[in-house]
Design a protein around this motif. Structure first.
Motif, PDB file in Angstrom:
ATOM      1  N   CYS A 139      33.714   4.219  41.269  1.00 51.45           N
ATOM      2  CA  CYS A 139      32.667   3.489  41.978  1.00 51.45           C
ATOM      3  C   CYS A 139      33.266   2.385  42.847  1.00 51.45           C
ATOM      4  CB  CYS A 139      31.670   2.909  40.976  1.00 51.45           C
ATOM      5  SG  CYS A 139      30.320   1.961  41.721  1.00 51.45           S
ATOM      6  N   ILE A 140      34.240   1.657  42.304  1.00 54.32           N
ATOM      7  CA  ILE A 140      34.907   0.607  43.077  1.00 54.32           C
ATOM      8  C   ILE A 140      35.692   1.216  44.234  1.00 54.32           C
ATOM      9  CG2 ILE A 140      36.689  -1.181  42.988  1.00 54.32           C
ATOM     10  CD1 ILE A 140      34.081  -2.033  41.733  1.00 54.32           C
ATOM     11  N   ASP A 141      36.321   2.367  43.998  1.00 50.89           N
ATOM     12  CA  ASP A 141      37.056   3.039  45.074  1.00 50.89           C
ATOM     13  C   ASP A 141      36.132   3.379  46.238  1.00 50.89           C
ATOM     14  OD1 ASP A 141      39.396   2.884  43.628  1.00 50.89           O
ATOM     15  OD2 ASP A 141      39.215   4.895  42.785  1.00 50.89           O
ATOM     16  N   HIS A 156      33.257   1.933  46.922  1.00 47.43           N
ATOM     17  CA  HIS A 156      32.758   0.686  47.500  1.00 47.43           C
ATOM     18  C   HIS A 156      33.769   0.068  48.457  1.00 47.43           C
ATOM     19  CE1 HIS A 156      30.424  -3.017  47.774  1.00 47.43           C
ATOM     20  NE2 HIS A 156      31.523  -3.706  47.496  1.00 47.43           N
ATOM     21  N   LEU A 157      35.042   0.149  48.096  1.00 48.00           N
ATOM     22  CA  LEU A 157      36.101  -0.403  48.950  1.00 48.00           C
ATOM     23  C   LEU A 157      36.490   0.539  50.077  1.00 48.00           C
ATOM     24  CD1 LEU A 157      38.444  -1.988  46.232  1.00 48.00           C
ATOM     25  CD2 LEU A 157      36.764  -3.145  47.662  1.00 48.00           C
ATOM     26  N   GLY A 158      36.005   1.772  50.019  1.00 49.54           N
ATOM     27  CA  GLY A 158      36.373   2.747  51.046  1.00 49.54           C
ATOM     28  C   GLY A 158      37.819   3.178  50.970  1.00 49.54           C
ATOM     29  N   GLU A 159      38.396   3.093  49.762  1.00 43.59           N
ATOM     30  CA  GLU A 159      39.793   3.468  49.559  1.00 43.59           C
ATOM     31  C   GLU A 159      39.872   4.550  48.484  1.00 43.59           C
ATOM     32  OE1 GLU A 159      41.969  -0.010  48.543  1.00 43.59           O
ATOM     33  OE2 GLU A 159      41.638  -1.004  50.465  1.00 43.59           O
ATOM     34  N   PRO A 160      39.614   5.817  48.835  1.00 41.63           N
ATOM     35  CA  PRO A 160      39.699   6.875  47.830  1.00 41.63           C
ATOM     36  C   PRO A 160      41.108   6.991  47.266  1.00 41.63           C
ATOM     37  CG  PRO A 160      39.565   7.798  50.040  1.00 41.63           C
ATOM     38  CD  PRO A 160      39.294   6.335  50.175  1.00 41.63           C
ATOM     39  N   HIS A 161      41.178   7.063  45.944  1.00 40.72           N
ATOM     40  CA  HIS A 161      42.480   7.105  45.289  1.00 40.72           C
ATOM     41  C   HIS A 161      43.003   8.535  45.296  1.00 40.72           C
ATOM     42  CE1 HIS A 161      45.310   6.907  41.795  1.00 40.72           C
ATOM     43  NE2 HIS A 161      45.604   5.777  42.388  1.00 40.72           N
ATOM     44  N   LYS A 162      44.150   8.760  45.921  1.00 42.75           N
ATOM     45  CA  LYS A 162      44.703  10.105  46.069  1.00 42.75           C
ATOM     46  C   LYS A 162      46.101  10.232  45.480  1.00 42.75           C
ATOM     47  CE  LYS A 162      42.088  10.964  50.315  1.00 42.75           C
ATOM     48  NZ  LYS A 162      42.174  11.328  51.758  1.00 42.75           N
ATOM     49  N   PHE A 163      46.581   9.189  44.793  1.00 48.59           N
ATOM     50  CA  PHE A 163      47.952   9.221  44.274  1.00 48.59           C
ATOM     51  C   PHE A 163      47.997  10.029  42.980  1.00 48.59           C
ATOM     52  CE2 PHE A 163      51.439   7.301  41.763  1.00 48.59           C
ATOM     53  CZ  PHE A 163      52.486   7.594  42.619  1.00 48.59           C
ATOM     54  N   PHE A 189      51.371   5.920  37.745  1.00 49.22           N
ATOM     55  CA  PHE A 189      50.196   6.786  37.782  1.00 49.22           C
ATOM     56  C   PHE A 189      49.031   6.230  38.608  1.00 49.22           C
ATOM     57  CE2 PHE A 189      52.345   7.581  33.705  1.00 49.22           C
ATOM     58  CZ  PHE A 189      52.622   8.933  33.854  1.00 49.22           C
ATOM     59  N   ASP A 190      49.167   5.025  39.179  1.00 48.79           N
ATOM     60  CA  ASP A 190      48.029   4.453  39.898  1.00 48.79           C
ATOM     61  C   ASP A 190      48.443   3.906  41.267  1.00 48.79           C
ATOM     62  OD1 ASP A 190      45.933   2.683  40.810  1.00 48.79           O
ATOM     63  OD2 ASP A 190      45.087   2.780  38.807  1.00 48.79           O
ATOM     64  N   ARG A 191      49.126   2.767  41.263  1.00 50.29           N
ATOM     65  CA  ARG A 191      49.641   2.105  42.473  1.00 50.29           C
ATOM     66  C   ARG A 191      48.542   1.632  43.428  1.00 50.29           C
ATOM     67  NH1 ARG A 191      55.138   5.271  44.507  1.00 50.29           N
ATOM     68  NH2 ARG A 191      56.108   5.451  42.433  1.00 50.29           N
ATOM     69  N   SER A 192      47.326   1.443  42.948  1.00 52.59           N
ATOM     70  CA  SER A 192      46.256   0.942  43.806  1.00 52.59           C
ATOM     71  C   SER A 192      45.968  -0.516  43.469  1.00 52.59           C
ATOM     72  CB  SER A 192      44.980   1.772  43.634  1.00 52.59           C
ATOM     73  OG  SER A 192      44.441   1.625  42.334  1.00 52.59           O
ATOM     74  N   ARG A 193      45.608  -1.292  44.501  1.00 57.85           N
ATOM     75  CA  ARG A 193      45.272  -2.698  44.266  1.00 57.85           C
ATOM     76  C   ARG A 193      44.022  -2.837  43.422  1.00 57.85           C
ATOM     77  NH1 ARG A 193      45.083  -4.697  50.350  1.00 57.85           N
ATOM     78  NH2 ARG A 193      44.049  -2.653  50.459  1.00 57.85           N
ATOM     79  N   SER A 194      43.044  -1.963  43.664  1.00 59.46           N
ATOM     80  CA  SER A 194      41.819  -2.022  42.877  1.00 59.46           C
ATOM     81  C   SER A 194      42.101  -1.695  41.411  1.00 59.46           C
ATOM     82  CB  SER A 194      40.786  -1.041  43.433  1.00 59.46           C
ATOM     83  OG  SER A 194      41.289   0.288  43.420  1.00 59.46           O
ATOM     84  N   GLY A 195      42.981  -0.714  41.168  1.00 57.79           N
ATOM     85  CA  GLY A 195      43.328  -0.374  39.800  1.00 57.79           C
ATOM     86  C   GLY A 195      44.022  -1.513  39.078  1.00 57.79           C
ATOM     87  N   GLY A 225      40.710   4.622  33.652  1.00 62.64           N
ATOM     88  CA  GLY A 225      40.371   4.672  35.067  1.00 62.64           C
ATOM     89  C   GLY A 225      40.877   5.944  35.718  1.00 62.64           C
ATOM     90  N   ASN A 226      42.083   6.360  35.368  1.00 60.89           N
ATOM     91  CA  ASN A 226      42.622   7.613  35.916  1.00 60.89           C
ATOM     92  C   ASN A 226      41.821   8.821  35.442  1.00 60.89           C
ATOM     93  OD1 ASN A 226      44.631   6.581  37.507  1.00 60.89           O
ATOM     94  ND2 ASN A 226      46.221   6.720  35.954  1.00 60.89           N
ATOM     95  N   ILE A 227      41.417   8.806  34.170  1.00 60.86           N
ATOM     96  CA  ILE A 227      40.588   9.906  33.668  1.00 60.86           C
ATOM     97  C   ILE A 227      39.248   9.940  34.399  1.00 60.86           C
ATOM     98  CG2 ILE A 227      39.404  10.822  31.640  1.00 60.86           C
ATOM     99  CD1 ILE A 227      41.619   9.649  29.918  1.00 60.86           C
ATOM    100  N   GLY A 228      38.629   8.766  34.573  1.00 59.51           N
ATOM    101  CA  GLY A 228      37.360   8.711  35.286  1.00 59.51           C
ATOM    102  C   GLY A 228      37.475   9.155  36.725  1.00 59.51           C
TER     103      GLY A 228
END
Length: 238
Positions: A90-92, A94-101, A148-154, A204-207
């Motif tokens: 949901c946060i991804d 909202h921020l317009g930054e889909p997590h693709k890593f 496994f993440d490397r996102s600022r939101s994560g 978060g990664n599972i979700g």
């Protein structure tokens, strides 16, 4: 037919918007239930890993060891897991930054394995003092995020979850709900925020993966429906 007469009401068909909203609500509920049971399962497994150090990993009374904690711990962990797992995608959005890593199930399973390993290290590995243990687990937790993440939101959500969960745990221990052996960070152990941070990243990664799988299934269904409509139109025109 007279003007005052009305046609007999037939079955009303939901519009595409209503159908889309209903489908999204059902999918959201299914994801929440899946995340809840994953959280309950991990809580039971990690409770087994957090038993006393002089007990083997799989003691004879393994079932009793799994359920040795209070009954409310697994449901609380399951609820928290569902909230975290739904919050990350949901946060991804909202921020317009889909997590693709590293968006594949094999990467998610490795993340879960590393998280379980961090919990195992907190209970089984001996260090000279608690500071070394806390610093080691902090490095492992940040390494899990970087791998496994490397996102600022994560990272931000992980820090927020660690702070909030540690605060709640402090309040529970302060009110005598349960206690930690040899507390060194107020009423709890100093490595506890690292465990919460790693747990937040893992759920978060599972979700995110469940949300991506849901989007993939919806897209495939839409393509299949469009192909079916084109086929029916082709049959009518012949």
């Amino acid at each position: 037919m007279a003007e005052g007469e009305t046609e007999s009401p037939g079955p009303k068909k939901c519009g595409p918007y209503i159908s889309s909203v209903t489908s999204q609500s059902v999918n959201l509920m299914i994801r929440g239930v899946v995340l809840f049971f994953i959280g309950v399962f991990l809580a039971l497994v990690l409770n087994l890993l957090q038993i006393q150090r002089n007990v083997t990993l799989f003691p004879p009374d393994v079932i009793a060891s799994i359920f040795s904690s209070a009954w409310w711990v697994p449901p609380c962990c399951g609820t928290a897991s569902a909230v975290i797992g739904l919050l990350y995608p949901c946060i991804d959005r909202h921020l317009g930054e889909p997590h693709k890593f590293k968006r594949e199930w094999s990467s998610v399973m490795r993340c879960v394995a590393v998280f379980v390993g961090i919990n195992h290290a907190s209970a089984k590995v001996d260090f000279d003092n608690n500071i070394q243990l806390s610093l080691t687990l902090a490095a492992l937790s940040i390494g899990l995020w970087w791998t496994f993440d490397r996102s600022r939101s994560g990272f931000g959500l992980g820090v927020g979850i660690a702070f909030l969960a540690t605060l709640v745990t402090q309040l529970l221990v302060y009110n005598g709900v349960y206690q930690y052996t040899s507390p060194d960070f107020l009423y709890v152990r100093s490595w506890l925020p690292c465990i919460f941070f790693a747990g937040g990243i893992t759920m978060g990664n599972i979700g995110r993966q469940l949300a991506m799988y849901e989007c993939k299934v919806i897209a495939e269904n839409l393509i299949r429906n469009e192909e079916g409509k084109k086929y029916l139109l082709y049959k009518k025109t012949r």
